[in-house]
Scaffold this active site. Structure first.
Site, PDB file in Angstrom:
ATOM      1  N   GLU A   1     -45.632  76.396 130.781  1.00 50.03           N
ATOM      2  CA  GLU A   1     -44.428  75.583 130.964  1.00 50.03           C
ATOM      3  C   GLU A   1     -44.836  74.155 131.343  1.00 50.03           C
ATOM      4  O   GLU A   1     -45.580  73.952 132.298  1.00 50.03           O
ATOM      5  CB  GLU A   1     -43.571  76.187 132.079  1.00 50.03           C
ATOM      6  CG  GLU A   1     -42.262  75.463 132.242  1.00 50.03           C
ATOM      7  CD  GLU A   1     -41.407  76.073 133.341  1.00 50.03           C
ATOM      8  OE1 GLU A   1     -41.909  76.234 134.467  1.00 50.03           O
ATOM      9  OE2 GLU A   1     -40.235  76.404 133.061  1.00 50.03           O
TER      10      GLU A   1
ATOM     11  N   GLU B   1     -35.680  83.867 139.601  1.00 48.22           N
ATOM     12  CA  GLU B   1     -35.523  83.208 138.303  1.00 48.22           C
ATOM     13  C   GLU B   1     -36.608  82.151 138.217  1.00 48.22           C
ATOM     14  O   GLU B   1     -36.658  81.243 139.048  1.00 48.22           O
ATOM     15  CB  GLU B   1     -34.136  82.562 138.177  1.00 48.22           C
ATOM     16  CG  GLU B   1     -33.005  83.556 138.003  1.00 48.22           C
ATOM     17  CD  GLU B   1     -33.126  84.408 136.743  1.00 48.22           C
ATOM     18  OE1 GLU B   1     -33.860  84.026 135.814  1.00 48.22           O
ATOM     19  OE2 GLU B   1     -32.507  85.480 136.721  1.00 48.22           O
TER      20      GLU B   1
ATOM     21  N   GLN C   1     -44.540  65.050 138.759  1.00 50.34           N
ATOM     22  CA  GLN C   1     -44.101  65.704 137.527  1.00 50.34           C
ATOM     23  C   GLN C   1     -44.479  64.853 136.317  1.00 50.34           C
ATOM     24  O   GLN C   1     -44.899  65.366 135.281  1.00 50.34           O
ATOM     25  CB  GLN C   1     -42.585  65.958 137.576  1.00 50.34           C
ATOM     26  CG  GLN C   1     -42.033  66.695 136.364  1.00 50.34           C
ATOM     27  CD  GLN C   1     -42.557  68.107 136.202  1.00 50.34           C
ATOM     28  OE1 GLN C   1     -42.574  68.895 137.145  1.00 50.34           O
ATOM     29  NE2 GLN C   1     -43.024  68.454 135.001  1.00 50.34           N
TER      30      GLN C   1
ATOM     31  N   GLY D   1     -42.407  82.074 143.078  1.00 51.21           N
ATOM     32  CA  GLY D   1     -41.713  83.362 142.937  1.00 51.21           C
ATOM     33  C   GLY D   1     -42.574  84.524 143.391  1.00 51.21           C
ATOM     34  O   GLY D   1     -42.109  85.443 144.063  1.00 51.21           O
TER      35      GLY D   1
ATOM     36  N   SER E   1     -40.571  77.935 140.483  1.00 51.22           N
ATOM     37  CA  SER E   1     -41.725  78.193 139.621  1.00 51.22           C
ATOM     38  C   SER E   1     -42.232  79.625 139.812  1.00 51.22           C
ATOM     39  O   SER E   1     -41.936  80.285 140.818  1.00 51.22           O
ATOM     40  CB  SER E   1     -42.835  77.198 139.949  1.00 51.22           C
ATOM     41  OG  SER E   1     -43.243  77.393 141.283  1.00 51.22           O
TER      42      SER E   1
ATOM     43  N   CYS F   1     -35.435  75.121 132.711  1.00 45.26           N
ATOM     44  CA  CYS F   1     -36.179  76.367 132.487  1.00 45.26           C
ATOM     45  C   CYS F   1     -35.868  76.926 131.110  1.00 45.26           C
ATOM     46  O   CYS F   1     -36.649  77.697 130.563  1.00 45.26           O
ATOM     47  CB  CYS F   1     -35.810  77.375 133.563  1.00 45.26           C
ATOM     48  SG  CYS F   1     -34.034  77.512 133.759  1.00 45.26           S
TER      49      CYS F   1
END
Ligand code: NAD
Length: 481
Positions: A383, A248, A329, A228, A224, A282
């Site tokens: 997201e 990424e 989630q 990151g 995430s 992603c």
């Protein structure tokens, strides 16, 4: 009990994690060792010690080792796909695709061991030439997310090893089973002890060592955006010198459907891009940007097809959408669906959590489709990472392009059109690392560069020949003969 792999030995951890099947929460997959800080440090010590021996193996021996790993992954495709589906909840066809990709990646980098690029330039100094060679960077920390538990580790570990680096691999807490089996396959290639290490466990317990150990030279991270940023900060502030890092992260990928699109193709792209792998990609197409003229036809065609996406146990061959990965989630997905309704978008299909399918308790969610969404809504900016897509109606191609680019992310983007001119304009204008014309936003070939722009990525691309940019360091040499 499944152990960590440190310095060529299987070692128990300081604690144990129990892993469950999201398609049937009564099914325990296994008990996995959680490494301690001292064990993570031991992994870095071993990886550092192994560098010289691994380099001495030379390209042919390294190539043979990676090739044997790729062959075993491919030979065990059905078994590994079954484990992946059981552990992560990816439906079997998607799981089989991921295993194939992991095997192909090891095969590709087995070849790359023998194709280490270099360059010779003429020098401005008489009688001399400039030689540009690539060398390993050293010990690499590999940190991966749960959503591609075999392919993402493969596309980091294979190039790291191919270019002569050693690895400390920390998988996501939710998928130790896939990580362990990959480590077991790698262990059979008989690399020098310490060249590859697996440390499973909690980032709270060992994250500090993974990001700060003075022996690490680089961190390759996928996950995430929030994590990151922590990786980047730690890499820059690391005592003893900055570490190289590659990130990424998330996406909010648009799929644009223009007036002249083949609607059947557009719907196939949208269903695959938005919902396959339960939308936990992603690269998922979570924003469907559709021009006014074809909007109603596109939505009607989506509604006709959505009931065909059967939700169920990931290992049932009829299932197209497996469960969400875990309870947290699922709660996040449901929260976003409720938020979308509060924001004024209309939920026209799905979005219901189901506690049980075929008598199996799991984290099931029917694929959700919103219409009447506007670009600024949070469901169109943030997201979600679930099987949730929102249709945004736009006037024309020009507005479609502007809306497609109006998020902080830039990973993958798609356009459905039958016009060569429009395809070319969108290919140029989309602010994304990967552009797909009449194809789903998800996935690139194992030998093609993968990565994004803006808030989605930082650093050189992954996969393909481009992986050398991160996993090697350049040396410029002159010899005055
Ligand atoms: P996450 O950020 O929660 O975790 C990713 C990894 O980082 C895990 O292994 C976790 O244990 C580790 N981690 C977390 N905190 C850490 C710390 N402080 N120190 C060291 N390690 C730490 O992400 P996730 O929930 O596992 O994955 C979902 C995210 O991954 C989504 O945002 C998705 O978009 C992204 N993703 C991106 C790509 C891409 O290539 N761009 C691919 C797949 C997934």
């Amino acid at each position: 009990m499944y152990c960590n792999f440190i310095d060529g030995k299987w070692v128990e951890g300081q604690a144990v994690s129990t892993n469950i099947n999201p398609s049937d929460t009564r099914d325990i997959i296994g008990h996995f060792a959680r490494a301690s800080e001292a064990q993570a440090q031991a992994a870095f010590a071993a990886a550092s010690e192994a560098l010289a021996e691994w380099a001495a193996w030379g390209p042919q021996q390294r190539s043979d080792a990676l090739d044997s790993i790729g062959s075993e992954i491919l030979a065990r495709r059905d078994e590994l796909a079954d484990l992946l589906a059981r552990e992560e909840g990816k439906a079997l066809p998607d799981a089989r695709g991921e295993v194939l990709r992991a095997g192909q990646i090891f095969k590709f980098f087995a070849g790359e061991c023998l194709r280490l690029p270099g360059e010779l330039l003429a020098s401005t100094r008489p009688g001399m030439t400039v030689e540009i060679t690539r060398e390993p960077i050293g010990v690499v920390t590999v940190i991966t997310p749960w959503n591609f538990p075999l392919a993402i580790p493969a596309w980091k570990i294979a190039p790291a090893l191919a270019y002569g680096n050693t690895v400390v691999f920390k998988p996501a807490e939710l998928v130790p089973g896939c990580a362990w089996v990959l480590a077991e396959i790698i262990s059979r290639a008989r690399l020098p002890a310490g060249a590859f290490n697996l440390v499973m466990g909690s980032s709270r317990e060992i994250g500090n060592v993974l990001l700060n150990d003075p022996r690490l030279a680089a961190i390759s991270f996928t996950g995430s955006e929030g994590t990151g940023r922590k990786v980047a900060q730690a890499a820059v502030a690391r005592p003893g010198g900055m570490a190289r890092f590659q990130l990424e992260m998330g996406g909010k990928n648009p799929l644009v459907v223009l007036d002249d699109a083949d609607i059947e193709v557009a719907v196939a792209c949208a269903l695959d891009g938005a919902y396959h792998a339960t939308g936990q990609r992603c690269t998922a197409s979570s924003r469907l940007i559709v021009t006014d003229k074809v909007h109603d036809r596109f939505v009607a065609a989506m509604l006709a097809k959505l009931p065909g996406l059967q939700v169920g146990d990931a290992r049932n061959p009829a299932t197209r959408i497996g469960p969400v990965v875990d309870a947290a989630q699922l709660a996040q997905d449901v929260d976003y669906i409720q938020l979308g309704q509060r924001e004024g978008a209309e939920l026209v299909y799905g979005g219901q959590a189901i506690a049980e399918v075929e008598g199996k308790p799991g984290f099931y969610l029917t694929p959700a489709l919103f219409v009447g969404a506007s670009p600024a809504m949070r469901i169109c900016q943030e997201e979600i990472f679930g099987p949730v897509a929102a249709v945004i109606r736009v006037a024309d191609a020009e507005q479609a392009l502007a809306v497609a680019n109006a998020t902080p992310y830039g990973l993958s983007a798609g356009v459905c059109t039958t016009s060569l001119k429009q395809a070319a304009q969108f290919k140029r204008g989309l602010q994304a690392g990967m552009v797909m014309v009449n194809a789903p936003t998800a996935g690139v070939d194992p030998h093609a560069p993968f990565g994004g722009r803006k808030g989605s990525s930082y650093g050189p691309r992954e996969q393909g020949r481009y992986a050398a940019e991160f996993f090697t360091q350049v040396k410029t040499s002159y010899i005055n003969p």
